[in-house]
Scaffold this active site. Structure first.
Site, PDB file in Angstrom:
ATOM      1  N   ASN A 199       1.143 -13.968   0.503  1.00 14.79           N
ATOM      2  CA  ASN A 199       0.940 -12.954  -0.526  1.00 14.79           C
ATOM      3  C   ASN A 199      -0.400 -13.211  -1.241  1.00 14.79           C
ATOM      4  O   ASN A 199      -1.204 -14.016  -0.788  1.00 14.79           O
ATOM      5  CB  ASN A 199       2.122 -12.994  -1.507  1.00 14.79           C
ATOM      6  N   ASN A 222      -4.495  -7.229  -8.536  1.00 13.43           N
ATOM      7  CA  ASN A 222      -3.502  -6.244  -8.967  1.00 13.43           C
ATOM      8  C   ASN A 222      -2.375  -6.887  -9.742  1.00 13.43           C
ATOM      9  O   ASN A 222      -2.005  -8.030  -9.509  1.00 13.43           O
ATOM     10  CB  ASN A 222      -2.968  -5.453  -7.769  1.00 13.43           C
ATOM     11  N   GLY A 237      -7.762 -10.243  -0.504  1.00 16.07           N
ATOM     12  CA  GLY A 237      -9.042 -10.018   0.167  1.00 16.07           C
ATOM     13  C   GLY A 237      -9.702 -11.319   0.574  1.00 16.07           C
ATOM     14  O   GLY A 237      -9.051 -12.355   0.710  1.00 16.07           O
ATOM     15  N   PHE A 290       5.573  -3.954  -8.789  1.00 12.50           N
ATOM     16  CA  PHE A 290       6.580  -3.275  -7.954  1.00 12.50           C
ATOM     17  C   PHE A 290       6.917  -1.878  -8.490  1.00 12.50           C
ATOM     18  O   PHE A 290       8.086  -1.529  -8.676  1.00 12.50           O
ATOM     19  CB  PHE A 290       7.883  -4.092  -7.862  1.00 12.50           C
ATOM     20  N   SER A 305       5.423 -12.274  -5.092  1.00 10.38           N
ATOM     21  CA  SER A 305       4.486 -11.464  -5.870  1.00 10.38           C
ATOM     22  C   SER A 305       4.387 -12.011  -7.286  1.00 10.38           C
ATOM     23  O   SER A 305       5.403 -12.386  -7.882  1.00 10.38           O
ATOM     24  CB  SER A 305       4.949 -10.006  -5.906  1.00 10.38           C
ATOM     25  N   ASN A 349       3.673 -10.535 -10.066  1.00 11.50           N
ATOM     26  CA  ASN A 349       3.720  -9.577 -11.172  1.00 11.50           C
ATOM     27  C   ASN A 349       5.107  -9.192 -11.656  1.00 11.50           C
ATOM     28  O   ASN A 349       5.250  -8.277 -12.441  1.00 11.50           O
ATOM     29  CB  ASN A 349       2.931  -8.332 -10.769  1.00 11.50           C
ATOM     30  N   THR A 350       6.129  -9.875 -11.157  1.00 11.91           N
ATOM     31  CA  THR A 350       7.485  -9.725 -11.696  1.00 11.91           C
ATOM     32  C   THR A 350       7.844 -11.066 -12.316  1.00 11.91           C
ATOM     33  O   THR A 350       7.900 -12.069 -11.598  1.00 11.91           O
ATOM     34  CB  THR A 350       8.482  -9.350 -10.579  1.00 11.91           C
ATOM     35  N   LYS A 397       8.518 -13.970   2.725  1.00 11.94           N
ATOM     36  CA  LYS A 397       7.081 -13.932   2.404  1.00 11.94           C
ATOM     37  C   LYS A 397       6.770 -14.892   1.272  1.00 11.94           C
ATOM     38  O   LYS A 397       7.380 -14.810   0.201  1.00 11.94           O
ATOM     39  CB  LYS A 397       6.666 -12.506   2.039  1.00 11.94           C
ATOM     40  N   LEU A 402       0.844  -1.191   0.000  1.00 11.68           N
ATOM     41  CA  LEU A 402       0.000   0.000   0.000  1.00 11.68           C
ATOM     42  C   LEU A 402       0.881   1.243   0.000  1.00 11.68           C
ATOM     43  O   LEU A 402       0.649   2.177  -0.752  1.00 11.68           O
ATOM     44  CB  LEU A 402      -0.922  -0.010   1.225  1.00 11.68           C
TER      45      LEU A 402
END
Ligand SMILES: Cc1cc2nc3c(=O)[nH]c(=O)nc-3n(C[C@H](O)[C@H](O)[C@H](O)COP(=O)(O)O)c2cc1C
Length: 363
Positions: free
Chosen positions: A269, A134, A290, A138, A202, A204-205, A240, A87
């Site tokens: 995550n 999302n 969520g 990063f 994550s 998205n990388t 993580k 965030l």
């Protein structure tokens, strides 16, 4: 020594946060905007507030009630509810997060090199599922800029809760050079953090989640520990993980992390599994957070606690909206919890609501 909390926590109410007056008016307006535009406005307001005020919490504040205190990793957390990474990627509004009642704040993910992230649109709301998707990638100003900002916060003595710094791999760095990339960030930031997080989860990388193997975990944790262990007081390091790992792989990575000197893990995550959602996800990709991630992240938390025993610190993250959700994570073995998506739907009063309705029973 095992982490300690003064008592056990239970929920007096399982109700979601009642919307305060301001949030009740603001939320429909923000939710009418594109998700990232709304995020940008909210973060800009938060950053401005943080600049204008010291953000100091009164000593009698609910968020600092002695019964909520958790001692873990050599740090004292005024309460167990933290802000999850992502965030406040560039540590722009830490004083405000403290003011909202968070017992700790994790900034980042920050990468060694500044990078713009993925093209927009890259953030989507799924209100019917109390979820977000999302593919931010990063987007952040880089480790050097983060170091400048955290130095300023430290110099002005604005930090009153533990601050975690979550480290990720720069997109342009090939996977074979990932360890050096994480090490560079660690060298710049370890001293300014209260704890560090090695984020390899994550979605998205490209290739990042492939680092979730025993060998890579060992190499990356050792790389981050290099500069960290040279500090007079080395910082605790956490790993993580993603909820999509098979149970056995998650446990193997967790054990490798502890063997390599991690103090614990953050579970979990976002997920790349979109099944069971009521809304359409057409045109969306990335990580789902969520409510839909709650069950799997809590299950993995319990499995890892069982495998590692009582000593390592586990932070339970994923789908926390209500006091009961907090209690479920603590009962599954978490010492501390974090949330992100709950704040987007519940608004700025959420943490105080959670704390007001949590009851601490003496052990
Ligand atoms: C928009 C968005 C961006 C995120 N960015 C990051 C990030 O940069 N690094 C990270 O470790 N986790 C990131 N996360 C994951 C959260 O920290 C958290 O692990 C996950 O969302 C589950 O918690 P929640 O259900 O309370 O949101 C992000 C989540 C969202 C929704």
């Amino acid at each position: 020594m095992s982490p300690e909390r003064s008592g056990s926590i239970s929920a007096r109410s399982h109700l979601a946060a009642p919307a305060g007056l301001i949030w009740g008016l603001l939320r429909p307006l923000l939710f009418r905007l594109d998700a990232e535009q709304a995020h940008g406005i909210a973060l800009a307001l938060a950053a401005r507030w943080s600049k204008a005020f010291s953000g100091q919490l009164a000593a009698s504040d609910l968020a600092r009630a002695p019964a909520f205190n958790v001692d873990a990793m050599g740090l004292s957390f005024p309460n167990p509810v933290g802000l999850a990474a992502g965030l406040d990627k560039d540590a722009e509004a830490v004083p405000l997060w403290q003011r909202l009642g968070f017992g700790f704040v994790e900034v980042g993910t920050v990468t060694a090199l500044p990078q713009p992230g993925n093209p927009r649109p890259r953030l989507f709301r799924l209100p019917g599922d109390a979820a977000l998707i999302n593919r931010m990638g990063f987007n952040n100003a880089g480790a050097e800029a983060m170091a400048v900002r955290l130095t300023r916060l430290r110099e002005r003595a604005l930090l009153q809760v533990p601050l975690g710094v979550n480290l990720g791999k720069s997109k342009v760095t090939p996977s074979e050079q990932a360890a050096a990339d994480y090490q560079r960030s660690s060298a710049l930031l370890a001293e300014l953090a209260d704890y560090l997080v090695v984020n390899i989860s994550s979605p998205n990388t490209p290739g990042l989640r492939d680092l979730q193997t025993v060998e890579q975990v060992q190499a990356l944790v050792e790389a981050v520990q290099g500069p960290n262990q040279r500090l007079s007081q080395p910082r605790p390091v956490l790993l993580k993980l993603a909820p999509d790992l098979a149970d056995a792989d998650a446990i193997a990575c967790a054990e490798a992390a502890i063997a390599a000197g991690c103090a614990g893990l953050i579970l979990t995550n976002t997920t790349i599994r979109f099944d069971g959602l009521s809304g359409s996800t057409e045109g969306m990709s990335g990580g789902l957070s969520g409510r839909p991630v709650f069950a799997r992240s809590t299950q993995l938390l319990a499995l890892v606690r069982q495998a590692l025993g009582p000593d390592p610190v586990l932070i339970g993250t994923g789908g926390i909206f209500t006091p009961e959700d907090v209690v479920a994570k603590l009962e599954a073995g978490a010492n501390l919890v974090q949330l992100y998506t709950g704040l987007i739907y519940g608004g700025p009063g959420l943490v105080r609501h959670l704390l007001r309705t949590l009851e601490v029973r003496p052990r």
